[in-house]
Scaffold this motif. Structure first.
Motif, PDB file in Angstrom:
ATOM      1  N   THR A 163      -6.732   3.722  -2.046  1.00 30.85           N
ATOM      2  CA  THR A 163      -6.581   2.295  -1.748  1.00 30.85           C
ATOM      3  C   THR A 163      -7.664   1.412  -2.375  1.00 30.85           C
TER       4      THR A 163
ATOM      5  N   HIS B 128      -2.178  11.227  -1.130  1.00 34.76           N
ATOM      6  CA  HIS B 128      -2.199  10.701  -2.501  1.00 34.76           C
ATOM      7  C   HIS B 128      -3.635  10.783  -2.978  1.00 34.76           C
TER       8      HIS B 128
ATOM      9  N   LYS C  53      -6.104  -3.859   6.329  1.00 35.29           N
ATOM     10  CA  LYS C  53      -7.308  -3.093   5.985  1.00 35.29           C
ATOM     11  C   LYS C  53      -8.375  -3.994   5.360  1.00 35.29           C
TER      12      LYS C  53
ATOM     13  N   HIS D 130      -1.247   2.573  -5.129  1.00 28.76           N
ATOM     14  CA  HIS D 130      -1.043   3.985  -5.474  1.00 28.76           C
ATOM     15  C   HIS D 130       0.307   4.403  -4.937  1.00 28.76           C
TER      16      HIS D 130
ATOM     17  N   HIS E 220       1.834   8.333   5.081  1.00 30.49           N
ATOM     18  CA  HIS E 220       0.893   9.408   5.430  1.00 30.49           C
ATOM     19  C   HIS E 220       1.414  10.224   6.605  1.00 30.49           C
TER      20      HIS E 220
ATOM     21  N   ASP F 284       1.804   2.641   3.711  1.00 31.52           N
ATOM     22  CA  ASP F 284       0.799   3.701   3.588  1.00 31.52           C
ATOM     23  C   ASP F 284       0.683   4.496   4.894  1.00 31.52           C
TER      24      ASP F 284
ATOM     25  N   ASP G  77       0.843  -1.192   0.000  1.00 28.61           N
ATOM     26  CA  ASP G  77       0.000   0.000   0.000  1.00 28.61           C
ATOM     27  C   ASP G  77       0.885   1.252   0.000  1.00 28.61           C
ATOM     28  N   GLN G  78       0.736   2.074  -1.028  1.00 25.67           N
ATOM     29  CA  GLN G  78       1.473   3.348  -1.167  1.00 25.67           C
ATOM     30  C   GLN G  78       2.943   3.165  -1.562  1.00 25.67           C
TER      31      GLN G  78
HETATM   32 ZN   LIG Z   1      -3.327   5.997   1.842  1.00 18.19          ZN
END
Ligand SMILES: [Zn+2]
Length: 528
Positions: free
Chosen positions: A68, A456, A137, A320, A276, A272, A28-29
């Motif tokens: 996401t 993002h 998640k 992403h 962040h 992620d 993630d990210q």
């Molecule tokens: Zn995110």
């Protein structure tokens, strides 16, 4: 069992044994450039996959809202959000109809997801194929397997992994056993410290923009009490836990033992969370990646100790990327001059004006750069939707940081080959849930106000550029510079396991990376 295609193996002598396990990793990210940036220090799993796998250096999540949920909806479906129906995180997987198992809390399901994914195609070929999907998640566990009633598990604030009643009314025994170990509690009172000596990190650790100006310097202490469950989610160690629960599932479910291929999807969320909170230029993000590399190395070693590595296919991508904070200028990204755009005051002014006319104020909604308009409600209240949209366009276009405003209905007529902004917005929305207008900010600008997280979600490559990586005997190692999209991964993996997509896809097979493609003769003869 029937063969799905008229298959001609191109080089029979090199044909690898049929896979029994597809491992699909989503980080993630994870920006694609993290591989190059940290490569000298990546001697674990990330480094191994990058050096010995087939890596596409120009790969993209080719849609506009790089979040996401939409990102995860593309990776194993082979289709853009326009066709998966997953357009934002907020319209993602939360579902009051399917509560969490063994917890009194709102659950989640793929009820908004449209169409099929790789595991569905594998099960059409042979129903004995099974899938386990794991993440911190819910949306990242659910969406890679689409609507399939397989096993999807994710982490919740009480420190357990759970699922929802969409999948099962009870937890599998292996998962209850895993939860009973209370592993998250073992981190209580510990600290997240850098893995490597300080000299290994060129990034400054004293950037007060990070983490809302609080606790932005190593070490990061974890609480001594049960609130550690929440704090843990902001650290690399959450990825370690996610990989451990995945291994427990593989062992208990006997995934990958054959004779037919199974799917293990793992989405790792800590990059992620750390990105962040501290931003892509932080020492924390650097440490996150080198730690993830180590965890992934240990995971691969354990997996290969359990299963024949020549029968395992591994793929890796990201949902992403991320943009730096507008206030942080590391020199790594050309973000000088970027700022924040906040049009909520103007939007609220119009909303109240609409309300004064006795019109339901939800007839006019602005979120994540998208303007949703209920034309019927506005017209019935005597307000012309067209003139309201004209006012909106004129006012918002004049706001510093706004690059352009597009009418969604007209995107298909634009030059979607050369105009990537139009193309990525066009790939975003099914017609029935599309907004009227979409606002694109200038590169590196953020929606909102200073003081929040790094973020993002934009159309730009810093958010869309992701790794697309394949590893295992089915692939020819190397660096590939062809422009590809994450929607190309599912058809490529389907080819490797000999399954056939059951619907029209946006992506196509990445033939050049396959060592022995299941290529229909007709395609080979066309000389692609
Ligand atoms: Zn995110």
């Amino acid at each position: 069992m029937t063969l799905p295609l008229a298959v001609v193996a191109q080089t029979p002598s090199k044909t690898p044994p049929p896979p029994t396990l597809v491992v699909f990793l989503t980080v993630d990210q994870m920006r694609s450039d993290y591989f190059q940036r940290f490569l000298p220090q990546l001697d674990g799993g990330l480094g191994r996959l990058y050096r010995h796998g087939a890596f596409f250096t120009r790969a993209y999540q080719d849609h506009a809202i790089t979040e996401t949920a939409p990102g995860h909806s593309t990776v194993l479906s082979g289709r853009f959000p326009r066709h998966t129906g997953i357009v934002t995180n907020s319209a993602g997987v939360l579902d009051v109809e399917t509560p969490l198992v063994a917890m009194n809390d709102t659950g989640a399901s793929p009820f908004r997801f449209r169409g099929s994914t790789l595991i569905d195609w594998m099960r059409v070929k042979d129903w004995r194929s099974r899938a386990l999907s794991v993440s911190r998640k819910d949306r990242a566990a659910i969406l890679p397997i689409g609507r399939a009633h397989q096993t999807a598990v994710w982490f919740v604030a009480n420190g357990n992994f759970t699922t929802s009643t969409y999948y099962s009314d009870t937890l599998p025994t292996w998962l209850s056993d895993f939860n009973a170990k209370r592993l998250p509690l073992s981190f209580a009172g510990t600290s997240w410290k850098p893995l490597l000596p300080d000299s290994a990190y060129p990034e400054p650790d004293t950037v007060a923009t990070e983490s809302g100006g609080k606790d932005y310097v190593f070490p990061h202490k974890l609480p001594r009490d049960s609130t550690v469950m929440r704090a843990l989610q902001q650290t690399p160690m959450m990825d370690q836990l996610t990989l451990e629960v995945a291994l427990a599932g593989v062992r208990a479910m006997k995934l990958g033992e054959g004779p037919v291929p199974d799917l293990l999807a793992i989405s790792l969320s800590s990059t992620d969370a750390v990105g962040h909170r501290y931003g892509p230029d932080s020492k924390e993000l650097h440490d996150q990646i080198v730690r993830l590399d180590q965890y992934l190395g240990a995971f691969l070693d354990s997996l290969y100790a359990m299963r024949d590595s020549s029968r395992v296919v591994i793929a890796l991508t990201a949902d992403h990327g991320v943009a730096p904070y507008p206030e942080v200028h590391s020199g790594r990204y050309p973000n000088k001059g970027a700022g924040y755009v906040n049009v909520s005051g103007f939007f609220e002014y119009i909303r109240q004006a609409v309300g004064r006319k006795g019109i339901d104020t939800t007839a006019w909604r602005f979120s994540e750069g998208c303007l949703y308009v209920d034309r019927d409600k506005l017209s019935a209240g005597g307000v012309s939707p067209d003139s309201l949209e004209r006012v909106f366009t004129t006012e918002v276009k004049a706001v510093p940081g706004v690059a352009r405003i597009d009418v969604v209905k007209t995107l298909a007529q634009k030059d979607t080959i050369h105009d990537f902004v139009a193309r990525r917005w066009f790939h975003m929305f099914p017609d029935d849930v599309a907004p009227e207008l979409v606002v694109t900010l200038k590169p590196y600008w953020y929606w909102g106000e200073p003081g929040g997280s790094a973020s993002h979600g934009s159309v730009y490559d810093y958010d869309a550029w992701v790794p697309v990586l394949f590893y295992g005997p089915a692939f020819k190692p190397g660096k590939y510079t062809t422009v590809v999209r994450t929607v190309d991964m599912a058809p490529t993996l389907a080819n490797v396991v000999g399954a056939k997509p059951t619907e029209k896809l946006d992506g196509h097979v990445l033939w050049e990376a396959l060592s022995a493609p299941h290529r229909p003769t007709v395609v080979a003869a066309a000389g692609r």
